[in-house]
Write a protein that holds these residues in place. Structure first.
Motif, PDB file in Angstrom:
ATOM      1  N   ALA A  29       0.812  -1.142   0.211  1.00 21.82           N
ATOM      2  CA  ALA A  29      -0.027   0.212   0.031  1.00 21.82           C
ATOM      3  C   ALA A  29       0.815   1.118  -0.092  1.00 21.82           C
ATOM      4  O   ALA A  29       2.095   1.258   0.344  1.00 21.82           O
ATOM      5  CB  ALA A  29      -0.709  -0.099   1.085  1.00 21.82           C
ATOM      6  N   MET A  30       0.129   2.289  -0.381  1.00 24.23           N
ATOM      7  CA  MET A  30       1.097   3.479  -0.505  1.00 24.23           C
ATOM      8  C   MET A  30      -0.144   4.660  -0.163  1.00 24.23           C
ATOM      9  O   MET A  30      -1.242   4.481  -0.713  1.00 24.23           O
ATOM     10  CB  MET A  30       1.865   3.827  -1.645  1.00 24.23           C
ATOM     11  CG  MET A  30       1.149   3.967  -2.844  1.00 24.23           C
ATOM     12  SD  MET A  30       2.256   4.344  -4.312  1.00 24.23           S
ATOM     13  CE  MET A  30       1.151   4.524  -5.727  1.00 24.23           C
ATOM     14  N   PHE A  31       0.375   5.974  -0.011  1.00 22.45           N
ATOM     15  CA  PHE A  31      -0.583   7.007   0.233  1.00 22.45           C
ATOM     16  C   PHE A  31      -0.285   7.980  -1.120  1.00 22.45           C
ATOM     17  O   PHE A  31       1.071   8.208  -1.274  1.00 22.45           O
ATOM     18  CB  PHE A  31      -0.485   7.992   1.453  1.00 22.45           C
ATOM     19  CG  PHE A  31      -1.264   9.060   1.485  1.00 22.45           C
ATOM     20  CD1 PHE A  31      -2.572   8.861   1.965  1.00 22.45           C
ATOM     21  CD2 PHE A  31      -0.924  10.142   0.923  1.00 22.45           C
ATOM     22  CE1 PHE A  31      -3.506  10.069   1.861  1.00 22.45           C
ATOM     23  CE2 PHE A  31      -1.524  11.384   1.276  1.00 22.45           C
ATOM     24  CZ  PHE A  31      -2.937  11.207   1.655  1.00 22.45           C
ATOM     25  N   VAL A  32      -1.207   8.553  -1.796  1.00 23.89           N
ATOM     26  CA  VAL A  32      -1.149   9.456  -2.719  1.00 23.89           C
ATOM     27  C   VAL A  32      -1.772  10.649  -2.584  1.00 23.89           C
ATOM     28  O   VAL A  32      -3.193  10.472  -2.272  1.00 23.89           O
ATOM     29  CB  VAL A  32      -1.403   8.787  -4.151  1.00 23.89           C
ATOM     30  CG1 VAL A  32      -1.130   9.963  -5.424  1.00 23.89           C
ATOM     31  CG2 VAL A  32      -0.374   7.616  -4.601  1.00 23.89           C
ATOM     32  N   HIS A  33      -1.324  11.860  -2.473  1.00 26.79           N
ATOM     33  CA  HIS A  33      -2.098  13.212  -2.097  1.00 26.79           C
ATOM     34  C   HIS A  33      -2.896  13.408  -3.448  1.00 26.79           C
ATOM     35  O   HIS A  33      -2.653  13.518  -4.487  1.00 26.79           O
ATOM     36  CB  HIS A  33      -0.971  14.175  -1.692  1.00 26.79           C
ATOM     37  CG  HIS A  33      -1.928  15.414  -1.115  1.00 26.79           C
ATOM     38  ND1 HIS A  33      -2.638  16.294  -1.694  1.00 26.79           N
ATOM     39  CD2 HIS A  33      -1.752  15.708   0.166  1.00 26.79           C
ATOM     40  CE1 HIS A  33      -3.148  17.132  -0.974  1.00 26.79           C
ATOM     41  NE2 HIS A  33      -2.756  16.639   0.260  1.00 26.79           N
ATOM     42  N   PRO A  34      -4.224  13.707  -3.148  1.00 24.99           N
ATOM     43  CA  PRO A  34      -5.168  13.888  -4.415  1.00 24.99           C
ATOM     44  C   PRO A  34      -4.817  15.031  -5.163  1.00 24.99           C
ATOM     45  O   PRO A  34      -4.946  15.102  -6.463  1.00 24.99           O
ATOM     46  CB  PRO A  34      -6.585  14.176  -3.502  1.00 24.99           C
ATOM     47  CG  PRO A  34      -6.472  13.400  -2.398  1.00 24.99           C
ATOM     48  CD  PRO A  34      -5.028  13.479  -2.012  1.00 24.99           C
ATOM     49  N   ALA A  35      -4.323  16.283  -4.358  1.00 25.87           N
ATOM     50  CA  ALA A  35      -3.920  17.463  -5.133  1.00 25.87           C
ATOM     51  C   ALA A  35      -2.798  17.081  -5.925  1.00 25.87           C
ATOM     52  O   ALA A  35      -2.597  17.547  -7.143  1.00 25.87           O
ATOM     53  CB  ALA A  35      -3.646  18.492  -4.018  1.00 25.87           C
ATOM     54  N   GLU A  36      -1.756  16.275  -5.296  1.00 27.38           N
ATOM     55  CA  GLU A  36      -0.503  15.824  -6.180  1.00 27.38           C
ATOM     56  C   GLU A  36      -1.015  15.213  -7.202  1.00 27.38           C
ATOM     57  O   GLU A  36      -0.307  15.195  -8.367  1.00 27.38           O
ATOM     58  CB  GLU A  36       0.552  15.446  -5.303  1.00 27.38           C
ATOM     59  CG  GLU A  36       0.974  16.338  -4.214  1.00 27.38           C
ATOM     60  CD  GLU A  36       1.755  17.542  -4.562  1.00 27.38           C
ATOM     61  OE1 GLU A  36       2.358  17.673  -5.694  1.00 27.38           O
ATOM     62  OE2 GLU A  36       1.756  18.626  -3.678  1.00 27.38           O
ATOM     63  N   ALA A  37      -1.937  14.382  -7.112  1.00 28.81           N
ATOM     64  CA  ALA A  37      -2.380  13.395  -8.252  1.00 28.81           C
ATOM     65  C   ALA A  37      -2.496  14.241  -9.448  1.00 28.81           C
ATOM     66  O   ALA A  37      -2.563  13.878 -10.721  1.00 28.81           O
ATOM     67  CB  ALA A  37      -3.350  12.572  -7.625  1.00 28.81           C
ATOM     68  N   SER A  38      -3.417  15.580  -9.108  1.00 31.15           N
ATOM     69  CA  SER A  38      -3.774  16.229 -10.360  1.00 31.15           C
ATOM     70  C   SER A  38      -2.776  16.959 -10.944  1.00 31.15           C
ATOM     71  O   SER A  38      -2.719  17.524 -12.199  1.00 31.15           O
ATOM     72  CB  SER A  38      -4.678  17.136 -10.014  1.00 31.15           C
ATOM     73  OG  SER A  38      -6.063  16.657  -9.381  1.00 31.15           O
TER      74      SER A  38
END
Length: 325
Positions: free
Chosen positions: A74-83
């Motif tokens: 598992a890993m965490f991805v920041h939604p704002a950075e994803a954009s």
């Protein structure tokens, strides 16, 4: 501004009551959706990608860390950075766990169409089943709470506690389904106390070679004392020329012997040793050595090979230095 100790305690008690009720309230809402979410995460060939904004993001980071440490990649991805490019971290073979109490976080909603186009299954953890996030998710986990613990009913408190508990429930269900064991946990925590207890073996920390105090059975008592003093183990093995262990003599034995009033100058090592001493193999866990010492109320264990020959020794100080105890 006034400080009221009684009010402080009242609010603290009320906060714990509200958050405890929020967690317990999740039980009645767990059902097929939870099972499907576990099946998706169990069968994932990629990773579980956890996403969330604000306080839900902080919870998401912890959930991702718990999943990873219990056998689910598992890993965490920041939604704002994803954009802004990080969406490339997510692949079709992943499962996305999106966390939003409102289910309307702009940064999450903006990338939902892209996630759907990518084809990665979307699991929503939200407090609002009719939200935009929930409507577009493949599976919805209801993390709703009646009210926040915040007196203003504004700051995320009970809702984030419920999210955290639901994430732990996912992790526990997954680790059980994977047959995850304590040894597996230790391998992902080699620097922690549990890792040391479960991964350290006697061979890793035992004294060996010339560090091991040992005399032959015909050695004089003074020779035995000099060997114990030089090596500082608190004991000495007594072994024959072939290394076969015949006995042991410890600091405790010395105190008891002195109390008898015997003439120590006339004694040999064979006269004072304890035959058939407690011993252990070098390939067992150091934690087992600690358990044996505690069970038999001793502080030293000799380490023997399969043929009964002395190859090492270990005492309680060695275990403490290795942080096994």
């Amino acid at each position: 501004m006034s400080f009221d100790p009684a009010q402080v305690l009242r609010l603290a008690h009320e906060t714990l009551d509200i958050e405890a009720a929020a967690v317990l309230g999740l039980k009645s809402r767990l059902g097929d959706g939870f099972v499907v979410a576990v099946e998706l995460m169990l069968g994932v060939s990629g990773r579980v990608v956890v996403m969330g904004m604000g306080k839900s993001g902080h919870v998401g980071r912890k959930i991702a860390a718990t999943l990873a440490s219990t056998g689910t990649p598992a890993m965490f991805v920041h939604p704002a950075e994803a954009s802004h490019g990080d969406l490339g971290m997510i692949q079709r073979q992943d499962v996305v766990l999106a966390i939003s109490n409102s289910g309307e976080s702009d940064e999450l909603i903006a990338i939902v169409p892209l996630l759907k186009r990518l084809g990665a299954p979307l699991v929503a953890m939200t407090g609002h089943a009719g939200s935009t996030l929930a409507r577009h998710a493949d599976v919805v986990l209801d993390s709703g709470v009646e009210k926040e613990a915040c007196p203003l009913n504004l700051a995320p408190t009970a809702s984030t506690t419920a999210q955290l508990a639901l994430g732990d429930a996912l992790a526990v269900a997954l680790l059980d389904a994977r047959g995850f064991r304590a040894e597996d946990f230790a391998r992902s925590h080699p620097g922690g106390a549990l890792g040391r207890r479960l991964l350290t073996r006697v061979a890793d920390i035992m004294r060996s070679g010339d560090e091991v105090p040992c005399v032959v059975p015909q050695a004089s008592f003074s020779e035995l004392m000099r060997e114990m003093t030089r090596k500082g183990l608190g004991a000495s093995a007594i072994a024959n020329e072939d290394g076969q262990v015949l006995g042991i003599f410890t600091d405790g034995d010395l105190r008891r012997l002195v109390e008898t009033g015997r003439d120590l100058r006339e004694l040999k090592a064979r006269d004072v040793m304890h035959a058939h001493p407690r011993h252990i193999r070098d390939d067992v866990l150091a934690a087992e050595a600690a358990q044996a010492m505690e069970k038999h109320r001793i502080t030293v264990l000799l380490v023997l090979d399969a043929g009964g020959r002395l190859i090492g020794a270990i005492n309680s100080n060695d275990l403490m230095r290795a942080k096994v105890i």
